[in-house]
Write an enzyme that holds these catalytic residues in place. Structure first.
Site, PDB file in Angstrom:
ATOM      1  N   LYS A 132       0.700  -1.205  -0.014  1.00 27.01           N
ATOM      2  CA  LYS A 132       0.166  -0.233   0.118  1.00 27.01           C
ATOM      3  C   LYS A 132       0.661   1.296   0.072  1.00 27.01           C
ATOM      4  O   LYS A 132       0.197   2.453  -0.267  1.00 27.01           O
ATOM      5  CB  LYS A 132      -0.916   0.009   1.172  1.00 27.01           C
ATOM      6  CG  LYS A 132      -2.006  -0.943   0.919  1.00 27.01           C
ATOM      7  CD  LYS A 132      -3.281  -0.847   1.676  1.00 27.01           C
ATOM      8  CE  LYS A 132      -4.485  -1.906   1.148  1.00 27.01           C
ATOM      9  NZ  LYS A 132      -5.606  -1.754   1.599  1.00 27.01           N
ATOM     10  N   LYS A 178      -3.986  -8.706  -7.320  1.00 19.54           N
ATOM     11  CA  LYS A 178      -5.407  -9.180  -6.562  1.00 19.54           C
ATOM     12  C   LYS A 178      -6.402  -8.310  -6.880  1.00 19.54           C
ATOM     13  O   LYS A 178      -6.470  -6.902  -7.143  1.00 19.54           O
ATOM     14  CB  LYS A 178      -4.898  -8.705  -5.181  1.00 19.54           C
ATOM     15  CG  LYS A 178      -6.175  -9.539  -4.286  1.00 19.54           C
ATOM     16  CD  LYS A 178      -5.889  -8.990  -2.753  1.00 19.54           C
ATOM     17  CE  LYS A 178      -6.103  -7.723  -2.360  1.00 19.54           C
ATOM     18  NZ  LYS A 178      -7.124  -7.625  -1.004  1.00 19.54           N
ATOM     19  N   LYS A 200     -11.009  -3.964  -4.208  1.00 18.25           N
ATOM     20  CA  LYS A 200     -12.329  -2.602  -4.304  1.00 18.25           C
ATOM     21  C   LYS A 200     -11.705  -1.341  -4.485  1.00 18.25           C
ATOM     22  O   LYS A 200     -12.189  -0.616  -5.006  1.00 18.25           O
ATOM     23  CB  LYS A 200     -13.046  -2.652  -3.153  1.00 18.25           C
ATOM     24  CG  LYS A 200     -12.753  -2.964  -1.744  1.00 18.25           C
ATOM     25  CD  LYS A 200     -13.814  -2.940  -0.579  1.00 18.25           C
ATOM     26  CE  LYS A 200     -13.743  -3.903   0.155  1.00 18.25           C
ATOM     27  NZ  LYS A 200     -12.715  -4.007   0.976  1.00 18.25           N
TER      28      LYS A 200
HETATM   29  N1  AQP Z   1      -9.062 -10.714  -4.558  1.00 19.75           N
HETATM   30  C1  AQP Z   1      -9.258 -11.441  -3.403  1.00 19.75           C
HETATM   31  N2  AQP Z   1      -9.635 -12.811  -3.496  1.00 19.75           N
HETATM   32  C2  AQP Z   1      -9.802 -13.560  -2.461  1.00 19.75           C
HETATM   33  N3  AQP Z   1     -10.149 -12.883  -1.030  1.00 19.75           N
HETATM   34  C3  AQP Z   1     -10.178 -11.668  -0.970  1.00 19.75           C
HETATM   35  N4  AQP Z   1     -10.591 -10.789  -0.102  1.00 19.75           N
HETATM   36  C4  AQP Z   1     -10.226  -9.377  -0.437  1.00 19.75           C
HETATM   37  N5  AQP Z   1      -9.738  -9.534  -1.862  1.00 19.75           N
HETATM   38  C5  AQP Z   1      -9.650 -10.785  -2.105  1.00 19.75           C
HETATM   39  C6  AQP Z   1     -10.687 -11.079   1.248  1.00 19.75           C
HETATM   40  O1  AQP Z   1     -11.764 -10.334   1.547  1.00 19.75           O
HETATM   41  C7  AQP Z   1     -11.957 -10.154   2.989  1.00 19.75           C
HETATM   42  C8  AQP Z   1     -12.026  -8.751   3.307  1.00 19.75           C
HETATM   43  O2  AQP Z   1     -11.084  -8.029   2.887  1.00 19.75           O
HETATM   44  P1  AQP Z   1     -10.940  -6.450   3.287  1.00 19.75           P
HETATM   45  O3  AQP Z   1     -11.966  -5.801   2.664  1.00 19.75           O
HETATM   46  O4  AQP Z   1     -10.752  -6.354   4.736  1.00 19.75           O
HETATM   47  O5  AQP Z   1      -9.550  -6.128   2.764  1.00 19.75           O
HETATM   48  P2  AQP Z   1      -8.822  -6.195   1.650  1.00 19.75           P
HETATM   49  O6  AQP Z   1      -8.228  -7.699   1.708  1.00 19.75           O
HETATM   50  O7  AQP Z   1      -7.672  -5.387   1.484  1.00 19.75           O
HETATM   51  O8  AQP Z   1      -9.747  -6.057   0.486  1.00 19.75           O
HETATM   52  P3  AQP Z   1      -9.558  -5.217  -0.838  1.00 19.75           P
HETATM   53  O9  AQP Z   1     -10.952  -5.443  -1.592  1.00 19.75           O
HETATM   54  O10 AQP Z   1      -8.225  -5.431  -1.462  1.00 19.75           O
HETATM   55  O11 AQP Z   1      -9.698  -3.967  -0.027  1.00 19.75           O
HETATM   56  P4  AQP Z   1      -9.077  -2.629  -0.140  1.00 19.75           P
HETATM   57  O12 AQP Z   1      -8.959  -2.205  -1.625  1.00 19.75           O
HETATM   58  O13 AQP Z   1      -9.803  -1.624   0.437  1.00 19.75           O
HETATM   59  O14 AQP Z   1      -7.598  -2.653   0.455  1.00 19.75           O
HETATM   60  C9  AQP Z   1     -10.637 -10.672   3.560  1.00 19.75           C
HETATM   61  O15 AQP Z   1     -10.877 -12.101   4.135  1.00 19.75           O
HETATM   62  C10 AQP Z   1      -9.590 -10.771   2.310  1.00 19.75           C
HETATM   63  O16 AQP Z   1      -8.573 -11.908   2.296  1.00 19.75           O
END
Ligand code: AQP
Length: 347
Positions: free
Chosen positions: A123, A207, A210
């Site tokens: 990040k 990955k 969002k």
């Molecule tokens: N691409 C992914 N594949 C599988 N699992 C995923 N998770 C997130 N992206 C994937 C799982 O979703 C849960 C919640 O994640 P989060 O929202 O707390 O944070 P994150 O992992 O950082 O998800 P994002 O979508 O990438 O959010 P941003 O963009 O805000 O950082 C977790 O169990 C995660 O493993």
């Protein structure tokens, strides 16, 4: 130095997990987390699920959008099958034990542990890390608090959260060791299924996220059937047909990603999907994948829209869940204060 006292204590199995309302939920969140949260429900183990709004503000969030995204996240949980009567569903900031325990864990965790987190490195990559929030750096201590405020034994997560779960285990072990107690369980991550790491539709090395600036990189749970089909049609692939075995997808990350997504949506293994589509061109595989994605996601989207029409009802559900979460975490936190040596005379 005296050995830590190993008070014999078994921990009641308990499941906790959370998702950040830092944007609309994606297919990655659904397959890696939400779908599996639903599967854990009703297996005789208490399930606690949380919209982690305090994690979301580690990067800038517009206040009105954050409120909207939190309600939309709650609607997604319920639409996907989380039953607020059978699981506890709430947003993190309504249960103050999370923030209070996080402070104690900030004093248990070491700076070096945080600096080694790959999510922190990802990040801040290409940015001035000095200008990032302290909260973004300390995020894994808050995550450990989310989990351990309930003495959680099992956390279903996607692959990307594995390192944070290891850090949670380190924090629990150091707390137990430093205070010579066996108070916190050493939590197990539960990473299972065919789609534990859903990748971007535009770049198989990234990955699906969002917060990715490109909307084309992800499928949102709010996307229409047409948008889902168009995104899958345009998803990056290669000119080769699908191979006969998974081995043949080894150096084809985009192709492997679409196979994993298919398997995750269908509740099948990737081996099984490759065997069925062996020799098929993406021109014929992609429409089948799009149909499957729409058949799984469209009912969820429809239900989310219905729930979002009544935000007061969503707030009521989150408030009720928060009261139940508070009833579990508050006594645990009070015991932590006692262990640490805080005077608690207001009780
Ligand atoms: N691409 C992914 N594949 C599988 N699992 C995923 N998770 C997130 N992206 C994937 C799982 O979703 C849960 C919640 O994640 P989060 O929202 O707390 O944070 P994150 O992992 O950082 O998800 P994002 O979508 O990438 O959010 P941003 O963009 O805000 O950082 C977790 O169990 C995660 O493993």
């Amino acid at each position: 130095m005296s050995e830590p006292v190993q008070t014999p204590q078994t921990f009641t199995p308990r499941i906790f997990s959370g998702i950040q309302p830092s944007g609309g939920l994606t297919l990655g969140n659904y397959l890696g987390a939400l779908k599996r949260f639903v599967e854990k429900q009703g297996q005789g183990i208490e399930t606690i699920y949380c919209l982690v709004d305090m994690h979301a503000i580690t990067v800038w969030q517009d206040p009105e959008k954050l409120r909207q995204q939190t309600r939309e996240g709650a609607a997604a949980f319920i639409a996907a099958g989380i039953d607020p009567a059978r699981s506890i569903l709430f947003n993190q900031s309504q249960v103050t034990a999370h923030a209070e325990l996080a402070w104690i864990f900030n004093c248990v965790a070491r700076m070096g542990w945080m600096g080694r987190m790959t999510q922190w490195k990802d990040k801040t990559a290409g940015k001035n890390a000095e200008a990032e929030s302290l909260g973004l750096f300390a995020y894994p201590a808050l995550m450990a608090a989310d989990i351990l405020a309930y003495k959680t034994t099992h956390v279903p997560v996607g692959e990307d959260q594995k390192q944070h779960l290891e850090l949670t285990r380190d924090i629990a072990a150091k707390f137990n060791h430093d205070y010579k107690v066996n108070f916190f369980p050493i939590t197990e991550p539960v990473i299972e299924g065919a789609a534990t790491r859903v990748m971007s539709l535009r770049d198989g090395s990234k990955k699906m996220s969002k917060s990715d600036p490109s909307d084309q990189s992800r499928i949102n749970l709010t996307d229409s059937a047409e948008a889902i089909a168009a995104k899958i049609r345009k998803a990056k692939t290669d000119p080769e047909p699908l191979p006969e075995t998974l081995e043949g997808l080894k150096d084809r990350p985009e192709a492997r990603n679409l196979v994993n997504i298919y398997a995750g949506l269908a509740g099948r293994t990737a081996e099984d999907v490759v065997a069925e589509f062996a020799g098929a061109q993406f021109g014929s595989f992609k429409p089948r994948l799009a149909d499957l994605a729409v058949s799984v996601l469209a009912p969820i989207t429809t239900e989310m829209n219905r729930l979002m029409a009544d935000p007061a009802e969503i707030d009521r559900i989150l408030g009720e869940g928060a009261a139940r979460a508070d009833a579990i975490s508050r006594p645990i936190l009070e015991q932590v204060y006692d262990i640490v040596g805080m005077v608690r005379s207001r009780r």
